[in-house]
Design an enzyme around this catalytic site. Structure first.
Site, PDB file in Angstrom:
ATOM      1  N   LYS A 208       2.629  -0.425  -5.362  1.00  0.00           N
ATOM      2  CA  LYS A 208       2.387   0.279  -6.617  1.00  0.00           C
ATOM      3  C   LYS A 208       3.634   0.280  -7.509  1.00  0.00           C
ATOM      4  CE  LYS A 208      -1.852   1.005  -5.724  1.00  0.00           C
ATOM      5  NZ  LYS A 208      -2.876   0.244  -6.479  1.00  0.00           N
TER       6      LYS A 208
ATOM      7  N   ASP B 209     -13.121 -13.355  -4.064  1.00  0.00           N
ATOM      8  CA  ASP B 209     -11.886 -12.988  -3.372  1.00  0.00           C
ATOM      9  C   ASP B 209     -10.755 -13.119  -4.374  1.00  0.00           C
ATOM     10  OD1 ASP B 209      -9.662 -12.642  -1.823  1.00  0.00           O
ATOM     11  OD2 ASP B 209      -9.981 -14.411  -0.559  1.00  0.00           O
TER      12      ASP B 209
ATOM     13  N   TYR C 212       2.466   0.805   0.948  1.00  0.00           N
ATOM     14  CA  TYR C 212       1.534   1.007  -0.161  1.00  0.00           C
ATOM     15  C   TYR C 212       2.291   1.339  -1.446  1.00  0.00           C
ATOM     16  CZ  TYR C 212      -2.204   3.200  -2.919  1.00  0.00           C
ATOM     17  OH  TYR C 212      -3.089   3.542  -3.916  1.00  0.00           O
TER      18      TYR C 212
ATOM     19  N   ASN D 242      -8.034  -2.895 -10.696  1.00  0.00           N
ATOM     20  CA  ASN D 242      -8.231  -1.659  -9.946  1.00  0.00           C
ATOM     21  C   ASN D 242      -8.229  -1.851  -8.430  1.00  0.00           C
ATOM     22  OD1 ASN D 242      -9.598   1.114  -9.316  1.00  0.00           O
ATOM     23  ND2 ASN D 242     -11.072  -0.407  -8.575  1.00  0.00           N
TER      24      ASN D 242
END
Length: 352
Positions: A237, A141, A233, A168
């Site tokens: 980023k 995790d 989201y 990633n």
């Protein structure tokens, strides 16, 4: 964009192609010049062609110069890479979220080059990745600093010090700002942002000590333009883009480790499980969706180059990097054009 269009676009801005054609039309031998003149059919068309070629040649040169300057800056103002320092059969790469999607493609690509790959994921490796001698798996995790630290110690003792880190792992589904649950938001930032800190703190020190390494951050085109319904989201980023830029500066100015390379990858939507939660909205807005292999291949190529870079996938969307430098009115017009315009697309978001 079709393969033919991409080919023509690439060649049209190639100084080698446009410069050669311009030379042939102006000073080339008659045996080469005459066929081109015949194709253009008239003196007026020949003059127009010369003018167009001059512009394309100049723009192509400027593009090449800009790319060279970008690469120079992104690699600590070093003209040449340190590719000779890399022995791929002895390198160790840690890839988070490597059990599926883009991450799995990166693992397979690096493993094919002889690199020892270590996958950190909460999901087991698929069967088609379990028989590789140089792919190791640790169920971890990555949102837990202690879990990452414990696994890192085991990796160092059993495999060695990683020289490549690919951050990633990521999650995301579509919600409006008002409909985003606090619990989901916390989990999203834990995986998409905070986990990067955990892996960096676990694996970066040995890279700094050796002044050798490569950290790859998988971001998104939404780092530059937050899509409606994906603001949460896009925020993660944008955060890891800032982390990438700050990491590059710290390595250069605080730790004197300019040979620890940093790359960030900004892909458009990929046909992975992450997209399943909001694929309808993407299609409704005519978003570009690509094969995840295009992204994983780009990441592998960048690592094997031994150079740091900011990579946009597909390359044809590289102008996205300039968005934040545009005047506000242009940015707002762009965001307006990308917003959902049909009632069905709006309803999809408002009902989530």
């Amino acid at each position: 964009m079709s393969a033919t269009v991409r080919y023509i676009r690439k060649r049209a801005f190639s100084p080698v192609v446009t410069g050669s054609l311009l030379y042939i039309l102006t000073r080339g031998p008659e045996s080469l010049r005459r066929p081109l003149v015949n194709i253009l059919s008239s003196p007026a068309n020949v003059e127009r062609a010369k003018s167009v070629l001059k512009w394309l040649f100049a723009l192509g040169l400027l593009g090449r110069l800009n790319s060279w300057l970008n690469s120079w800056a992104e690699n600590g103002w070093q003209l040449y890479g340190d590719k000779k320092r890399w022995n791929w059969n002895k390198e160790i790469a840690v890839i988070t979220g490597g059990s599926n999607g883009i991450g799995a493609g990166v693992v397979k690509g690096l493993a094919a080059k002889g690199i020892k790959c270590v996958v950190l994921d909460v999901e087991d490796l698929p069967k088609n990745m379990q028989n590789y001698a140089n792919i190791n798996f640790y169920k971890c995790d990555i949102t837990s600093p202690s879990a990452v630290s414990e696994v890192a110690s085991e990796i160092r003792s059993k495999i060695g010090n990683p020289t490549i880190l690919v951050n990633n792992a990521g999650i995301g589904t579509s919600h409006t700002i008002l409909l985003t649950e606090p619990e989901y938001l916390e989990r999203l930032f834990s995986i998409n942002v905070f986990a990067h800190y955990n892996t960096l703190q676990a694996f970066l020190p040995s890279m700094i000590s050796a002044n050798k390494g490569h950290v790859v951050t998988v971001a998104s085109l939404s780092s530059f333009v937050p899509p409606v319904g994906l603001v949460h989201y896009a925020s993660t980023k944008a955060a890891v883009m800032s982390l990438h830029e700050g990491l590059t500066s710290e390595l250069r100015h605080l730790y004197n480790a300019p040979n620890v390379k940093t790359s960030i990858v900004h892909p458009t939507y990929a046909r992975t499980r992450l997209l399943e939660g909001f694929e309808k909205e993407v299609k409704e807005n005519k978003g570009v969706v690509i094969d995840p292999k295009l992204i994983s291949d780009a990441i592998v190529r960048q690592i094997l180059s031994g150079r740091g870079a900011r990579v946009v996938v597909p390359q044809g969307m590289s102008l996205a990097k300039a968005i934040r430098g545009m005047p506000s009115w242009m940015q707002e017009r762009l965001r307006d054009s990308l917003a959902p315009h049909t009632q069905s697309a709006k309803d999809m978001l408002l009902k989530r």
